[in-house]
Design a protein around this motif. Structure first.
Motif, PDB file in Angstrom:
ATOM      1  N   LEU A   1       0.804  -1.216   0.000  1.00 35.23           N
ATOM      2  CA  LEU A   1       0.000   0.000   0.000  1.00 35.23           C
ATOM      3  C   LEU A   1       0.841   1.271   0.000  1.00 35.23           C
ATOM      4  O   LEU A   1       0.288   2.369  -0.061  1.00 35.23           O
ATOM      5  CB  LEU A   1      -0.927   0.027   1.215  1.00 35.23           C
ATOM      6  N   ALA A   2       2.163   1.150   0.056  1.00 35.08           N
ATOM      7  CA  ALA A   2       3.020   2.328   0.193  1.00 35.08           C
ATOM      8  C   ALA A   2       2.793   3.364  -0.911  1.00 35.08           C
ATOM      9  O   ALA A   2       2.689   4.568  -0.621  1.00 35.08           O
ATOM     10  CB  ALA A   2       4.490   1.917   0.249  1.00 35.08           C
ATOM     11  N   PRO A   3       2.702   2.976  -2.197  1.00 38.06           N
ATOM     12  CA  PRO A   3       2.464   3.997  -3.228  1.00 38.06           C
ATOM     13  C   PRO A   3       1.153   4.740  -3.026  1.00 38.06           C
ATOM     14  O   PRO A   3       1.085   5.960  -3.225  1.00 38.06           O
ATOM     15  CB  PRO A   3       2.449   3.180  -4.522  1.00 38.06           C
ATOM     16  N   LEU A   4       0.114   4.024  -2.610  1.00 41.00           N
ATOM     17  CA  LEU A   4      -1.172   4.671  -2.381  1.00 41.00           C
ATOM     18  C   LEU A   4      -1.105   5.592  -1.174  1.00 41.00           C
ATOM     19  O   LEU A   4      -1.667   6.699  -1.201  1.00 41.00           O
ATOM     20  CB  LEU A   4      -2.260   3.609  -2.186  1.00 41.00           C
ATOM     21  N   ALA A   5      -0.417   5.169  -0.144  1.00 43.53           N
ATOM     22  CA  ALA A   5      -0.296   6.021   1.040  1.00 43.53           C
ATOM     23  C   ALA A   5       0.417   7.328   0.712  1.00 43.53           C
ATOM     24  O   ALA A   5       0.007   8.406   1.171  1.00 43.53           O
ATOM     25  CB  ALA A   5       0.453   5.266   2.145  1.00 43.53           C
ATOM     26  N   LEU A   6       1.470   7.247  -0.096  1.00 40.51           N
ATOM     27  CA  LEU A   6       2.191   8.454  -0.496  1.00 40.51           C
ATOM     28  C   LEU A   6       1.319   9.336  -1.384  1.00 40.51           C
ATOM     29  O   LEU A   6       1.311  10.567  -1.241  1.00 40.51           O
ATOM     30  CB  LEU A   6       3.472   8.083  -1.230  1.00 40.51           C
ATOM     31  N   ALA A   7       0.591   8.714  -2.301  1.00 43.21           N
ATOM     32  CA  ALA A   7      -0.292   9.484  -3.182  1.00 43.21           C
ATOM     33  C   ALA A   7      -1.355  10.220  -2.380  1.00 43.21           C
ATOM     34  O   ALA A   7      -1.660  11.388  -2.658  1.00 43.21           O
ATOM     35  CB  ALA A   7      -0.938   8.553  -4.205  1.00 43.21           C
ATOM     36  N   ILE A   8      -1.917   9.562  -1.380  1.00 46.38           N
ATOM     37  CA  ILE A   8      -2.936  10.199  -0.547  1.00 46.38           C
ATOM     38  C   ILE A   8      -2.339  11.357   0.241  1.00 46.38           C
ATOM     39  O   ILE A   8      -2.975  12.406   0.398  1.00 46.38           O
ATOM     40  CB  ILE A   8      -3.589   9.158   0.383  1.00 46.38           C
ATOM     41  N   GLU A   9      -1.110  11.192   0.698  1.00 44.67           N
ATOM     42  CA  GLU A   9      -0.479  12.283   1.444  1.00 44.67           C
ATOM     43  C   GLU A   9      -0.281  13.512   0.552  1.00 44.67           C
ATOM     44  O   GLU A   9      -0.548  14.649   0.963  1.00 44.67           O
ATOM     45  CB  GLU A   9       0.861  11.831   2.020  1.00 44.67           C
ATOM     46  N   VAL A  10       0.172  13.291  -0.686  1.00 37.68           N
ATOM     47  CA  VAL A  10       0.338  14.400  -1.622  1.00 37.68           C
ATOM     48  C   VAL A  10      -1.014  15.019  -1.956  1.00 37.68           C
ATOM     49  O   VAL A  10      -1.180  16.252  -1.954  1.00 37.68           O
ATOM     50  CB  VAL A  10       1.039  13.925  -2.915  1.00 37.68           C
ATOM     51  N   ALA A  11      -1.987  14.171  -2.248  1.00 42.19           N
ATOM     52  CA  ALA A  11      -3.316  14.661  -2.616  1.00 42.19           C
ATOM     53  C   ALA A  11      -3.942  15.451  -1.473  1.00 42.19           C
ATOM     54  O   ALA A  11      -4.601  16.473  -1.705  1.00 42.19           O
ATOM     55  CB  ALA A  11      -4.210  13.483  -2.996  1.00 42.19           C
ATOM     56  N   ASP A  12      -3.735  14.996  -0.254  1.00 41.37           N
ATOM     57  CA  ASP A  12      -4.280  15.716   0.904  1.00 41.37           C
ATOM     58  C   ASP A  12      -3.670  17.112   1.002  1.00 41.37           C
ATOM     59  O   ASP A  12      -4.370  18.093   1.274  1.00 41.37           O
ATOM     60  CB  ASP A  12      -3.995  14.918   2.183  1.00 41.37           C
ATOM     61  N   GLU A  13      -2.391  17.210   0.753  1.00 39.82           N
ATOM     62  CA  GLU A  13      -1.711  18.503   0.809  1.00 39.82           C
ATOM     63  C   GLU A  13      -2.245  19.453  -0.266  1.00 39.82           C
ATOM     64  O   GLU A  13      -2.326  20.662  -0.059  1.00 39.82           O
ATOM     65  CB  GLU A  13      -0.201  18.298   0.633  1.00 39.82           C
ATOM     66  N   LEU A  14      -2.614  18.899  -1.409  1.00 35.46           N
ATOM     67  CA  LEU A  14      -3.054  19.700  -2.542  1.00 35.46           C
ATOM     68  C   LEU A  14      -4.560  19.901  -2.586  1.00 35.46           C
ATOM     69  O   LEU A  14      -5.061  20.686  -3.399  1.00 35.46           O
ATOM     70  CB  LEU A  14      -2.610  19.034  -3.848  1.00 35.46           C
ATOM     71  N   GLY A  15      -5.294  19.171  -1.759  1.00 31.89           N
ATOM     72  CA  GLY A  15      -6.748  19.242  -1.806  1.00 31.89           C
ATOM     73  C   GLY A  15      -7.331  18.574  -3.035  1.00 31.89           C
ATOM     74  O   GLY A  15      -8.350  19.020  -3.590  1.00 31.89           O
ATOM     75  N   LEU A  16      -6.693  17.484  -3.487  1.00 38.07           N
ATOM     76  CA  LEU A  16      -7.101  16.768  -4.688  1.00 38.07           C
ATOM     77  C   LEU A  16      -7.484  15.326  -4.354  1.00 38.07           C
ATOM     78  O   LEU A  16      -7.077  14.790  -3.321  1.00 38.07           O
ATOM     79  CB  LEU A  16      -5.965  16.751  -5.706  1.00 38.07           C
TER      80      LEU A  16
END
Length: 369
Positions: free
Chosen positions: A162-177
């Motif tokens: 799940l690591a790639p998804l966890a990182l993607a969610i962290e970036v998306a959360d920062e961007l509001g996406l």
């Protein structure tokens, strides 16, 4: 969604929808097109495509697909990452006639090795996943980036879990996406992926075949699917080469679980079948029992909501001046899924014309005629 269903005249001005009326004086028009007897929809939106042609091995030419399908907005699902989004923009997105938006891949090089002979998942090596680079380039190209893409599973991510998804969610959360999550063979499991997704995030390949199918062996929908839908996760077909199975789709539809969004996942391996394009996927779901109204919503208003774009997927006055003109034709049609199972149908959808930016797109109807 306007829920307009009837005979109307449609007018465009300055690239926007200018009027939707029972009658518009033809003397007020600079150009007239008679589409009597056809179905005029908002410009079709394909939420999951791969159109970085020439820059990635899986990319297809966007204008060619638009000519045959009437797609006016293509959303590229992670072909490019932070390392090559600038090239995608300059060499493909800006010259294209249809609109192209993009989910930015959490992996720096994007999907770089995808073909019949070479298949290396971009998320296998965690050294390629840099959250800061992804965030920086998403901000730099904020007018194009609609979310972050993560591909997880044994093929796309190897042992990364799940690591790639966890990182993607962290970036998306920062961007509001939102995040779009691809899932292939386990690990991780569908339950693990769904558990990580937030309201407004998209699960693509939602009706994939076994393994990681949305149904149990007895055909019952998994509870994790129902729970995720209840909390607002968006379910996208993402047909592609291996992401869609009739057995999963039939079972879900019979139990009242429709996909939120229809999309093709058109790429180099699926462009000549079994996915083809969004119009073919719409025809396929009509053959499975969805109505014309339902498939049109799932390829216009629903993806527009997923994109958070109220100017797309509608013929509301002031919206983007895009429209797709189609007709339902009688004939003998054979549809196949990713496993080669076939179903027959007596009708299908065909393209009759395309309006992009308020103007009749000459390449569309000429190729469809």
């Amino acid at each position: 969604m306007q829920d307009l269903d009837g005979r109307f005249d449609l007018g465009f001005r300055a690239g926007k929808v200018a009027a939707v009326e029972p009658w518009i004086d033809p003397e007020s028009a600079l150009e007239l097109r008679d589409v009597s007897g056809k179905i005029v929809t908002p410009g079709l939106i394909d939420l999951h495509t791969h159109v970085y042609w020439g820059g990635t091995s899986l990319g297809v030419e966007v204008d060619e697909i638009a000519r045959r399908s009437g797609t006016t907005t293509f959303v590229d699902a992670g072909s490019a990452g932070a390392g090559n989004i600038a090239g995608f923009r300059k060499h493909v997105i800006e010259p294209a006639a249809p609109r192209i938006l993009a989910y930015l891949n959490i992996s720096f090089p994007g999907i770089f090795a995808f073909s019949k002979s070479v298949m290396v998942g971009e998320c296998e090596d965690l050294r390629l996943l840099n959250a800061r680079e992804c965030m920086a380039l998403a901000r730099e190209h904020a007018d194009l980036i609609v979310g972050i893409k993560a591909r997880v599973g044994a093929t796309a991510g190897g042992q990364s879990g799940l690591a790639p998804l966890a990182l993607a969610i962290e970036v998306a959360d920062e961007l509001g996406l939102p995040v779009m999550a691809h899932i292939d063979n386990p690990p991780p499991t569908r339950e693990e992926v769904l558990g990580a997704l937030r309201p407004g995030d998209i699960l693509t390949h939602c009706f994939r075949p076994f393994p990681n199918a949305p149904i149990h062996g007895n055909g019952q929908i998994r509870q994790a699917i129902l729970d995720a839908r209840e909390r607002g996760v968006i379910f996208d077909i993402g047909h592609g080469y291996g992401g869609f199975g009739f057995r999963s789709a039939r079972a879900a539809l019979e139990q009242g679980v429709q996909p939120d969004v229809l999309s093709s996942d058109v790429h180099a391996l699926s462009v000549e079948g079994p996915a083809f394009d969004i119009l073919a996927v719409m025809s396929k779901f009509m053959a499975l029992g969805m109505s014309l109204t339902e498939v049109v919503k799932a390829a216009t208003a629903a993806p527009a909501r997923a994109l958070r774009r109220d100017d797309l997927g509608t013929l509301r006055v002031g919206a983007a001046g895009d429209a797709t003109i189609i007709e339902e034709t009688a004939g003998d049609f054979l549809h196949t899924d990713a496993l080669g199972e076939a179903i027959a149908a007596k009708s299908g959808l065909a393209l009759s014309g395309v309006v992009i930016g308020g103007a009749w797109w000459a390449d569309g109807p000429s190729a469809a005629a």
